[in-house]
Design a protein around this motif. Structure first.
Motif, PDB file in Angstrom:
ATOM      1  N   ALA A 118      47.055  79.500  44.495  1.00 30.21           N
ATOM      2  CA  ALA A 118      47.693  80.206  43.375  1.00 30.21           C
ATOM      3  C   ALA A 118      49.183  79.925  43.283  1.00 30.21           C
ATOM      4  CB  ALA A 118      47.443  81.706  43.503  1.00 30.21           C
ATOM      5  N   GLY A 119      49.704  79.147  44.235  1.00 32.70           N
ATOM      6  CA  GLY A 119      51.109  78.752  44.161  1.00 32.70           C
ATOM      7  C   GLY A 119      52.067  79.604  44.955  1.00 32.70           C
ATOM      8  N   TRP A 120      51.544  80.567  45.696  1.00 31.56           N
ATOM      9  CA  TRP A 120      52.410  81.438  46.504  1.00 31.56           C
ATOM     10  C   TRP A 120      52.577  80.806  47.890  1.00 31.56           C
ATOM     11  CZ3 TRP A 120      54.904  85.272  44.075  1.00 31.56           C
ATOM     12  CH2 TRP A 120      54.383  85.706  42.854  1.00 31.56           C
ATOM     13  N   THR A 121      53.284  79.706  47.922  1.00 36.56           N
ATOM     14  CA  THR A 121      53.377  78.907  49.143  1.00 36.56           C
ATOM     15  C   THR A 121      54.675  79.119  49.909  1.00 36.56           C
ATOM     16  OG1 THR A 121      54.220  77.082  47.795  1.00 36.56           O
ATOM     17  CG2 THR A 121      51.846  77.107  48.273  1.00 36.56           C
ATOM     18  N   GLY A 122      55.688  79.671  49.258  1.00 32.24           N
ATOM     19  CA  GLY A 122      56.961  79.894  49.940  1.00 32.24           C
ATOM     20  C   GLY A 122      56.950  81.157  50.776  1.00 32.24           C
ATOM     21  N   ARG A 123      57.968  81.318  51.599  1.00 37.79           N
ATOM     22  CA  ARG A 123      58.149  82.527  52.409  1.00 37.79           C
ATOM     23  C   ARG A 123      59.628  82.915  52.366  1.00 37.79           C
ATOM     24  NH1 ARG A 123      53.530  85.198  54.948  1.00 37.79           N
ATOM     25  NH2 ARG A 123      51.908  83.603  55.067  1.00 37.79           N
ATOM     26  N   ASP A 124      59.891  84.206  52.199  1.00 36.63           N
ATOM     27  CA  ASP A 124      61.282  84.645  52.230  1.00 36.63           C
ATOM     28  C   ASP A 124      61.657  85.087  53.640  1.00 36.63           C
ATOM     29  OD1 ASP A 124      60.271  87.214  52.563  1.00 36.63           O
ATOM     30  OD2 ASP A 124      60.703  87.861  50.506  1.00 36.63           O
ATOM     31  N   THR A 146      56.293  83.745  48.393  1.00 28.17           N
ATOM     32  CA  THR A 146      57.082  83.629  47.173  1.00 28.17           C
ATOM     33  C   THR A 146      56.560  82.480  46.317  1.00 28.17           C
ATOM     34  OG1 THR A 146      58.690  82.130  48.190  1.00 28.17           O
ATOM     35  CG2 THR A 146      59.172  84.495  48.320  1.00 28.17           C
ATOM     36  N   LYS A 147      56.891  82.551  45.037  1.00 33.74           N
ATOM     37  CA  LYS A 147      56.613  81.472  44.089  1.00 33.74           C
ATOM     38  C   LYS A 147      57.764  81.430  43.098  1.00 33.74           C
ATOM     39  CE  LYS A 147      53.208  81.857  41.044  1.00 33.74           C
ATOM     40  NZ  LYS A 147      51.834  81.806  40.440  1.00 33.74           N
ATOM     41  N   ASN A 148      58.374  80.263  42.960  1.00 39.44           N
ATOM     42  CA  ASN A 148      59.524  80.109  42.069  1.00 39.44           C
ATOM     43  C   ASN A 148      60.630  81.107  42.392  1.00 39.44           C
ATOM     44  OD1 ASN A 148      58.101  78.077  40.671  1.00 39.44           O
ATOM     45  ND2 ASN A 148      57.152  79.612  39.315  1.00 39.44           N
ATOM     46  N   GLY A 149      60.762  81.398  43.681  1.00 39.16           N
ATOM     47  CA  GLY A 149      61.818  82.290  44.129  1.00 39.16           C
ATOM     48  C   GLY A 149      61.504  83.767  44.008  1.00 39.16           C
ATOM     49  N   GLU A 150      60.332  84.126  43.478  1.00 43.86           N
ATOM     50  CA  GLU A 150      59.939  85.530  43.312  1.00 43.86           C
ATOM     51  C   GLU A 150      58.977  85.949  44.415  1.00 43.86           C
ATOM     52  OE1 GLU A 150      61.043  87.705  41.051  1.00 43.86           O
ATOM     53  OE2 GLU A 150      62.406  86.196  40.207  1.00 43.86           O
TER      54      GLU A 150
END
Length: 553
Positions: free
Chosen positions: A375-381, A387-391
């Motif tokens: 679903a594109g939620w591949t980042g981590r804060d 995160t996705k697109n910084g959100e």
């Protein structure tokens, strides 16, 4: 926590010796038969007389079940109101105020032959005109029905053929119509009272039932009932047809669980409903008391994702939450194993429950991680949230009931492990309703008891999405699937029970495929009582049946 709509608010109450209460939890469903532990039956025939003192957890905002959707309303109304049809504990239909009925070949006309020996407790005779007045009252815009009108959405009109024959016309076939007539929300009220204001009916209703109330529902206190001495028309499965054994029932609303439990064990009460898992576990092994219980049919206690807007409009994210949180283990931990884990939209005591979907609700954190990646939620804060697109992946959980705090906190912690931030927004009742109507939430929690699989239409039908124009309604997932809408139409036109249940099985499979609900546990109706309280049983909707109760001492 078991609720009809999730919109109820708690009010403080105090319990004094000699004043008390009744019943617990709503809307209602189809298994019955008590499971009592900690005590036994008393030898000898039932004894007449005495006053039963009972405490319940929640006060309905309105006593009239034509208006209110809550379990508390249905439970407190049932001792006063009889129905045209009775649904037995095993799900069969039998005569009650209607002696018999016929259904036209096209399924659009129901002709009911009514009893001719029934009187309302205000002296009004029960007849066909009373049936017409009640059905018209349910659908009247002024009633502002929050559930009953949607249950009979197929209703077109009715007329009195003669004094004891009522003809009901439908706009479309509805295979579940008889079951709807059996529900407390379609209980028959005195036509004389229906001419009054809705607010007056919220405080006091008059029916043909085994009990009556003079003072009605008193805010922050409860309701007192006295026996209807003329009662002689109980349904066949009730076991006896005369007046109730009890002279009176005193019902007080006591929101605090410890206060209800303490009043029961100290002798201030004869019974209490809605006790939490800790209290019921203790009472089950306390000499002198019996814990009676029955699983509620209908929708499980669940988290309902907003499928229309926000991050949970993405089915992959919904499926990830379903797989990535160990809902079953959390529920068992919080409830001390007192409530069964849920494995589908419906509890397994509901007619038509489809067990084939249970595997889809299994805990699988690896699959959840894969779904979120997809679903594109591949980042981590910095705090570990996806995160996705910084959100940040953030889910606002809207609720208004302090009793769910422990469960909500544990689910929140499990979501964090998955990389999802659950923001717990515990708001007041007015704010809850405002945001519910606006769809201003990502997830919401509630359960909904019902003795029919048609509850799926109530919970997932497009026409039941709450909006400012429509008002409070029960499709809190805001689910709109044209294929499922067609299935609902087919189910209502079903010509037999087998066909109806097959269609509702397909609805459960579609809802599961769309992850439109995140089940947590199956609620259980409990009635904890002194062993002297005898004749305990449960109705088709899972609530305790007050009519046959009697006191051995």
């Amino acid at each position: 926590m078991h609720r009809g709509t999730g919109t109820g608010t708690r009010r403080p109450a105090t319990l004094a010796a000699g004043t008390t209460a009744l019943l617990t939890m709503l809307m209602t469903a189809c298994s019955a038969g008590g499971d009592g532990t900690g005590g036994g039956a008393v030898d000898g025939p039932p004894r007449d007389g005495g006053t039963l003192r009972v405490a319940i957890a929640k006060e309905p905002e309105c006593l009239d079940p034509h208006q209110s959707p809550t379990e508390a309303s249905r439970l407190l109304a049932r001792p006063i109101l009889d129905s045209l049809v009775h649904q037995t504990a095993k799900g069969a239909f039998e005569p009650w105020l209607a002696k018999s009925w016929t259904i036209s070949p096209d399924g659009l006309t129901y002709t009911l032959t009514l009893r001719d020996d029934v009187t309302f407790t205000d002296g009004t005779r029960f007849d066909a005109s009373a049936v017409v007045a009640n059905l018209d009252h349910v659908v009247a815009p002024a009633t502002k029905s929050l559930l009953a009108s949607s249950l009979i959405s197929a209703y077109r009109s009715s007329r009195a053929v003669d004094a004891h024959t009522a003809e009901i016309r439908l706009k479309r076939p509805d295979a579940g119509f008889l079951g709807t007539l059996a529900q407390p929300n379609l209980g028959i009220e005195s036509p004389a009272t229906l001419k009054g204001s809705p607010s007056a009916l919220c405080k006091r209703i008059v029916g043909t039932g085994p009990f009556r109330t003079t003072g009605g529902l008193v805010t922050q206190k409860g309701i007192d009932y006295t026996k209807n001495p003329a009662y002689a028309w109980a349904p066949k499965s009730a076991g006896h047809s005369g007046p109730a054994h009890l002279d009176a029932i005193q019902v007080q609303v006591v929101p605090d669980n410890a206060a209800r439990s303490g009043a029961l064990t100290s002798g201030q009460l004869d019974a209490a409903t809605g006790l939490d898992a800790t209290s019921t576990k203790q009472l089950a092994h306390t000499p002198g008391f019996t814990l009676h219980k029955s699983s509620f049919p209908g929708a499980n206690y669940s988290y309902w994702p907003n499928t229309a807007t926000g991050v949970l409009a993405d089915v992959s994210v919904r499926k990830a939450l379903r797989a990535g949180i160990d809902w079953s283990t959390i529920a068992q931990r919080v409830n001390f194993g007192q409530y069964p884990s849920a494995k589908g939209p419906l509890s397994d005591t509901t007619p038509g429950y489809d067990a084939s979907q249970a595997a889809a609700y299994a805990y699988d954190p690896a699959e959840a991680a894969r779904l979120l990646d997809t679903a594109g939620w591949t980042g981590r804060d910095s705090q570990g949230y996806r995160t996705k697109n910084g959100e940040r992946l953030r889910v606002r959980h809207l609720w208004s009931d302090p009793s769910i705090t422990n469960l909500a906190v544990q689910i929140q912690a499990a979501a964090k492990q998955l990389g999802v931030e659950f923001v717990e927004e515990n708001v007041d009742g007015g704010t809850f309703v405002e945001r519910l109507l606006a769809g201003d939430y990502e997830i919401i929690d509630t359960s909904f008891s019902s003795p029919s699989p048609d509850v799926l239409r109530v919970l997932f039908g497009k026409e039941n999405i709450p909006t400012p124009a429509r008002g409070i309604s029960n499709n809190m997932a805001r689910y709109d699937n044209p294929a499922v809408e067609r299935l609902f139409t087919e189910a209502q036109r079903a010509t037999g029970r087998t066909q109806e249940l097959r269609i509702y099985g397909e609805v459960q499979r579609r809802v599961t495929a769309d992850a439109a609900v995140l089940p947590v546990y199956s609620p259980v109706s409990t009635f904890a009582a002194r062993t002297a309280v005898q004749g305990v049983g449960f109705t088709a909707d899972g609530s305790v049946d007050l009519y046959p109760l009697w006191l051995a001492s």
